[in-house]
Design a protein around this motif. Structure first.
Motif, PDB file in Angstrom:
ATOM      1  N   LYS A 103       0.806  -1.229   0.000  1.00  0.00           N
ATOM      2  CA  LYS A 103       0.000   0.000   0.000  1.00  0.00           C
ATOM      3  C   LYS A 103       0.839   1.280   0.000  1.00  0.00           C
ATOM      4  O   LYS A 103       0.653   2.168  -0.829  1.00  0.00           O
ATOM      5  N   ASP A 104       1.786   1.394   0.953  1.00  0.00           N
ATOM      6  CA  ASP A 104       2.584   2.624   1.055  1.00  0.00           C
ATOM      7  C   ASP A 104       3.307   2.897  -0.253  1.00  0.00           C
ATOM      8  O   ASP A 104       3.367   4.016  -0.738  1.00  0.00           O
ATOM      9  N   HIS A 105       3.866   1.827  -0.803  1.00  0.00           N
ATOM     10  CA  HIS A 105       4.657   1.948  -2.024  1.00  0.00           C
ATOM     11  C   HIS A 105       3.805   2.455  -3.178  1.00  0.00           C
ATOM     12  O   HIS A 105       4.134   3.437  -3.826  1.00  0.00           O
ATOM     13  N   ILE A 106       2.688   1.812  -3.413  1.00  0.00           N
ATOM     14  CA  ILE A 106       1.905   2.154  -4.606  1.00  0.00           C
ATOM     15  C   ILE A 106       1.196   3.496  -4.432  1.00  0.00           C
ATOM     16  O   ILE A 106       0.955   4.208  -5.401  1.00  0.00           O
ATOM     17  N   GLU A 107       0.918   3.884  -3.192  1.00  0.00           N
ATOM     18  CA  GLU A 107       0.333   5.214  -2.979  1.00  0.00           C
ATOM     19  C   GLU A 107       1.262   6.300  -3.499  1.00  0.00           C
ATOM     20  O   GLU A 107       0.825   7.326  -4.013  1.00  0.00           O
ATOM     21  N   GLY A 108       2.569   6.055  -3.373  1.00  0.00           N
ATOM     22  CA  GLY A 108       3.547   7.025  -3.871  1.00  0.00           C
ATOM     23  C   GLY A 108       3.516   7.170  -5.380  1.00  0.00           C
ATOM     24  O   GLY A 108       3.909   8.199  -5.930  1.00  0.00           O
ATOM     25  N   PHE A 109       3.056   6.138  -6.078  1.00  0.00           N
ATOM     26  CA  PHE A 109       3.026   6.157  -7.547  1.00  0.00           C
ATOM     27  C   PHE A 109       1.613   6.258  -8.128  1.00  0.00           C
ATOM     28  O   PHE A 109       1.453   6.461  -9.330  1.00  0.00           O
ATOM     29  N   ALA A 110       0.588   6.108  -7.279  1.00  0.00           N
ATOM     30  CA  ALA A 110      -0.794   5.969  -7.762  1.00  0.00           C
ATOM     31  C   ALA A 110      -1.207   6.957  -8.852  1.00  0.00           C
ATOM     32  O   ALA A 110      -1.771   6.545  -9.872  1.00  0.00           O
ATOM     33  N   PRO A 111      -0.935   8.250  -8.702  1.00  0.00           N
ATOM     34  CA  PRO A 111      -1.397   9.179  -9.732  1.00  0.00           C
ATOM     35  C   PRO A 111      -0.703   8.988 -11.079  1.00  0.00           C
ATOM     36  O   PRO A 111      -1.200   9.441 -12.102  1.00  0.00           O
ATOM     37  N   GLU A 112       0.465   8.307 -11.067  1.00  0.00           N
ATOM     38  CA  GLU A 112       1.272   8.196 -12.285  1.00  0.00           C
ATOM     39  C   GLU A 112       1.085   6.862 -13.007  1.00  0.00           C
ATOM     40  O   GLU A 112       1.668   6.643 -14.059  1.00  0.00           O
ATOM     41  N   VAL A 113       0.315   5.958 -12.430  1.00  0.00           N
ATOM     42  CA  VAL A 113       0.164   4.629 -13.038  1.00  0.00           C
ATOM     43  C   VAL A 113      -0.788   4.698 -14.232  1.00  0.00           C
ATOM     44  O   VAL A 113      -1.897   5.214 -14.136  1.00  0.00           O
ATOM     45  N   ALA A 114      -0.330   4.163 -15.368  1.00  0.00           N
ATOM     46  CA  ALA A 114      -1.175   4.073 -16.569  1.00  0.00           C
ATOM     47  C   ALA A 114      -1.790   2.671 -16.605  1.00  0.00           C
ATOM     48  O   ALA A 114      -1.115   1.675 -16.304  1.00  0.00           O
ATOM     49  N   TRP A 115      -3.084   2.605 -16.985  1.00  0.00           N
ATOM     50  CA  TRP A 115      -3.809   1.333 -16.966  1.00  0.00           C
ATOM     51  C   TRP A 115      -4.266   0.936 -18.359  1.00  0.00           C
ATOM     52  O   TRP A 115      -4.720   1.773 -19.144  1.00  0.00           O
ATOM     53  N   VAL A 116      -4.156  -0.363 -18.666  1.00  0.00           N
ATOM     54  CA  VAL A 116      -4.724  -0.935 -19.894  1.00  0.00           C
ATOM     55  C   VAL A 116      -6.087  -1.519 -19.512  1.00  0.00           C
ATOM     56  O   VAL A 116      -6.173  -2.354 -18.604  1.00  0.00           O
ATOM     57  N   THR A 117      -7.129  -1.046 -20.169  1.00  0.00           N
ATOM     58  CA  THR A 117      -8.487  -1.494 -19.802  1.00  0.00           C
ATOM     59  C   THR A 117      -9.198  -2.228 -20.938  1.00  0.00           C
ATOM     60  O   THR A 117     -10.238  -2.836 -20.726  1.00  0.00           O
ATOM     61  N   LYS A 118      -8.671  -2.164 -22.171  1.00  0.00           N
ATOM     62  CA  LYS A 118      -9.328  -2.803 -23.322  1.00  0.00           C
ATOM     63  C   LYS A 118      -8.347  -3.635 -24.127  1.00  0.00           C
ATOM     64  O   LYS A 118      -7.147  -3.348 -24.165  1.00  0.00           O
ATOM     65  N   SER A 119      -8.870  -4.649 -24.788  1.00  0.00           N
ATOM     66  CA  SER A 119      -8.138  -5.389 -25.813  1.00  0.00           C
ATOM     67  C   SER A 119      -9.007  -5.318 -27.058  1.00  0.00           C
ATOM     68  O   SER A 119     -10.098  -5.901 -27.078  1.00  0.00           O
ATOM     69  N   GLY A 120      -8.563  -4.568 -28.054  1.00  0.00           N
ATOM     70  CA  GLY A 120      -9.451  -4.285 -29.189  1.00  0.00           C
ATOM     71  C   GLY A 120     -10.640  -3.487 -28.688  1.00  0.00           C
ATOM     72  O   GLY A 120     -10.478  -2.468 -28.018  1.00  0.00           O
ATOM     73  N   LYS A 121     -11.852  -3.990 -28.942  1.00  0.00           N
ATOM     74  CA  LYS A 121     -13.051  -3.280 -28.470  1.00  0.00           C
ATOM     75  C   LYS A 121     -13.606  -3.889 -27.188  1.00  0.00           C
ATOM     76  O   LYS A 121     -14.604  -3.414 -26.642  1.00  0.00           O
ATOM     77  N   SER A 122     -12.981  -4.960 -26.740  1.00  0.00           N
ATOM     78  CA  SER A 122     -13.498  -5.656 -25.545  1.00  0.00           C
ATOM     79  C   SER A 122     -12.826  -5.137 -24.281  1.00  0.00           C
ATOM     80  O   SER A 122     -11.609  -4.928 -24.257  1.00  0.00           O
ATOM     81  N   ASP A 123     -13.631  -4.970 -23.225  1.00  0.00           N
ATOM     82  CA  ASP A 123     -13.063  -4.595 -21.932  1.00  0.00           C
ATOM     83  C   ASP A 123     -12.331  -5.793 -21.344  1.00  0.00           C
ATOM     84  O   ASP A 123     -12.789  -6.933 -21.465  1.00  0.00           O
ATOM     85  N   LEU A 124     -11.198  -5.535 -20.714  1.00  0.00           N
ATOM     86  CA  LEU A 124     -10.485  -6.603 -20.011  1.00  0.00           C
ATOM     87  C   LEU A 124     -11.248  -6.953 -18.738  1.00  0.00           C
ATOM     88  O   LEU A 124     -11.918  -6.099 -18.146  1.00  0.00           O
ATOM     89  N   GLU A 125     -11.137  -8.194 -18.318  1.00  0.00           N
ATOM     90  CA  GLU A 125     -11.800  -8.622 -17.079  1.00  0.00           C
ATOM     91  C   GLU A 125     -11.326  -7.798 -15.890  1.00  0.00           C
ATOM     92  O   GLU A 125     -12.099  -7.407 -15.033  1.00  0.00           O
ATOM     93  N   ALA A 126     -10.030  -7.551 -15.868  1.00  0.00           N
ATOM     94  CA  ALA A 126      -9.450  -6.706 -14.813  1.00  0.00           C
ATOM     95  C   ALA A 126      -8.414  -5.799 -15.465  1.00  0.00           C
ATOM     96  O   ALA A 126      -7.684  -6.239 -16.357  1.00  0.00           O
ATOM     97  N   PRO A 127      -8.345  -4.527 -15.062  1.00  0.00           N
ATOM     98  CA  PRO A 127      -7.346  -3.638 -15.665  1.00  0.00           C
ATOM     99  C   PRO A 127      -5.931  -4.096 -15.343  1.00  0.00           C
ATOM    100  O   PRO A 127      -5.683  -4.715 -14.295  1.00  0.00           O
TER     101      PRO A 127
END
Length: 509
Positions: A103-127
């Motif tokens: 938790k502490d670690h990722i809070e330091g980076f949270a605003p900067e994390v880029a997420w992949v949410t789609k594969s083609g036109k389909s939503d991924l099950e989990a980002p």
């Protein structure tokens, strides 16, 4: 300055003389002391180090930049292999549940994390996240690989890219959404081993900056507020840019302690047959180092490259006059390049016939090549060459027979002069202070402030709050290992409590 044939009239011959002359005067539109930001943006493009990309904060690194990165990589990789580091490559992607584990670690980076949410036109099950750094990518596997004291130390390094998305004011090399780095991750049985390595690596980072990039840095420890999120303590090398009055973190070497070992269950059976938590480090330097070098040495003509990292250390330019024996001049140039290359000096010939010698001088000055060799009819007749230094413009004629020896001496001299000049400029900015009024005055004068401090997090937060403004708040840059005397009874400049240390403060990139 366009380097394309036909750019601004440089592509022709014959009657294009006036246009060619005009081209040599184009140079830089901005001066370093007048508009530093625009000057920097212009230098990195005109010197052909980067090209802007159609996604904000992302840049194309061209060969002139990548070759510098490769020269730094060559040195550093060889040094860490002496320390028994092994090369690894871990995936770019990380699942959300693993990323959230510390938790502490990722809070330091949270605003900067880029997420992949789609594969083609389909939503991924989990980002899926793109790595901002690799602790959470690697450490579940360290837990799997480490069972016994015989599996330690585990030492791995990877050369890769990372992505950190959220920020304002992207700046090539200095603040970009994707950048290149090396990241070392090591695991030890004892804190003593981890502590020792932290400083070994920090010394290599100092050498990169001072011995290769000719940039003076201070080695020190980060404050609790500025340390790596989730780590035990952070050490860094800190540079300073006099033109902007801002500090800049050059590289970091972190002792992570046992925090990550607890989260990821990285334990080993010691020699007594007991389970023990490991001790861990992580450390990295990035392509930001190239930007720090540009800011430190560049001038109103463009880049100034230290010889140790210059992709071309010597550019040889034929200077044929009317009715001169161009074949003999070109032959002498080729011979000079050959001799220098054979001696291990990175030399090249600019034999392009559709550019005037003056235009070539400007272009290679823009690109920061340390030495220029000119050979014309007079030089040919006198069996000599003319050498021009990029750092100070000094011109000297030397016998062709002494070429290699003289060039070696000149390159060494340039390397030393760049570091010494940068050190003098940096040192002239250091302002030791004792009171809050002295602190604010020095901050307004863009100084690197050395202040007595009580080393308390609440006090640093208070300083940040009290100095918040358009130019950004002041913060600690580091507590240098090289400490001046702290007389008994000295008080903290910000709180009036007893001071425990001297720390560098200022605004930063």
């Amino acid at each position: 300055m366009s380097t394309k044939k036909g750019g601004g009239g440089a592509g022709g011959g014959g009657k294009k003389k006036k246009e060619v002359k005009k081209e040599t005067k184009l140079g830089m539109a901005y001066k370093k002391d007048d508009n530093f930001g625009e000057w920097y943006s212009e230098v990195v493009v005109n010197s052909e180090m980067i090209e802007y990309y159609d996604i904000s904060g992302c840049y194309i690194l061209r060969p002139w930049a990548m070759e510098i990165w490769e020269l730094l990589k060559e040195f550093f990789d060889a040094e860490i292999k002496k320390l028994k580091l092994k090369p690894y490559y871990f995936p770019l992607f990380v699942t959300e549940n693993v990323l959230q584990k510390e938790k502490d670690h990722i809070e330091g980076f949270a605003p900067e994390v880029a997420w992949v949410t789609k594969s083609g036109k389909s939503d991924l099950e989990a980002p899926i996240a793109i790595r901002p750094t690799s602790e959470t990518v690697m450490y579940p596997y360290f837990s799997k690989w480490i069972r016994s004291h015989r599996d330690l130390p585990l030492k791995c390094n990877q050369w890769c890219n990372v992505v950190r998305w959220e920020f304002s004011n992207p700046t090539p090399f200095i603040r970009s959404r994707e950048f290149l780095w090396q990241e070392g991750h090591t695991v030890f049985a004892t804190k003593e081993e981890a502590d020792e390595e932290v400083l070994q690596i920090l010394e290599l980072y100092r050498r990169i900056y001072e011995e290769f990039l000719a940039v003076p840095v201070s080695k020190g420890r980060k404050s609790e507020m500025e340390k790596f999120a989730g780590g035990l303590y952070t050490t860094s090398v800190e540079a300073f840019i006099p033109n902007t009055g801002r500090g800049i973190q050059g590289a970091t070497s972190h002792c992570l302690g046992q925090n990550f070992a607890k989260m990821f269950d990285i334990t080993f059976e010691n020699e007594k047959g007991e389970r023990s938590m490991v001790w861990q480090n992580s450390w990295a330097y990035t392509t930001r180092s190239i930007g720090v070098m540009i800011m430190t040495h560049g001038d109103d003509k463009g880049l100034v490259l230290p010889p140790k990292v210059a992709p071309i250390q010597v550019i040889v330019i034929p200077v044929p006059f009317k009715d001169a024996d161009t074949t003999a001049i070109k032959g002498a140039c080729e011979s000079a390049v050959y001799s220098l290359n054979q001696a291990g000096i990175r030399a090249d010939l600019d034999a392009r016939e559709n550019y005037s010698p003056g235009w070539k001088y400007s272009q290679w000055e823009m690109k920061g090549v340390p030495l220029r060799i000119e050979i014309g009819p007079k030089d040919l007749a006198n069996k000599q060459v003319r050498i021009v230094r990029r750092d100070n413009g000094t011109k000297v004629d030397i016998p062709s027979a002494d070429l290699v020896e003289q060039v070696r001496m000149l390159l060494d001299g340039i390397q030393a002069n760049l570091l010494e000049t940068a050190k003098q400029k940096r040192d002239a900015c250091i302002a030791p202070i004792n009171t809050w009024d002295e602190f604010t005055a020095a901050l307004n004068e863009k100084k690197l402030i050395l202040a007595p401090w009580c080393d308390e997090e609440e006090v640093e937060k208070d300083v940040k709050a009290r100095t918040k403004g358009d130019l950004g708040a002041a913060k600690t840059l580091c507590t240098p290992f090289d400490q001046p005397d702290l007389p008994s009874g000295t008080v903290c400049f910000a709180s009036g409590k007893p001071a425990t240390t001297w720390s560098f403060w200022g605004r930063s990139y």
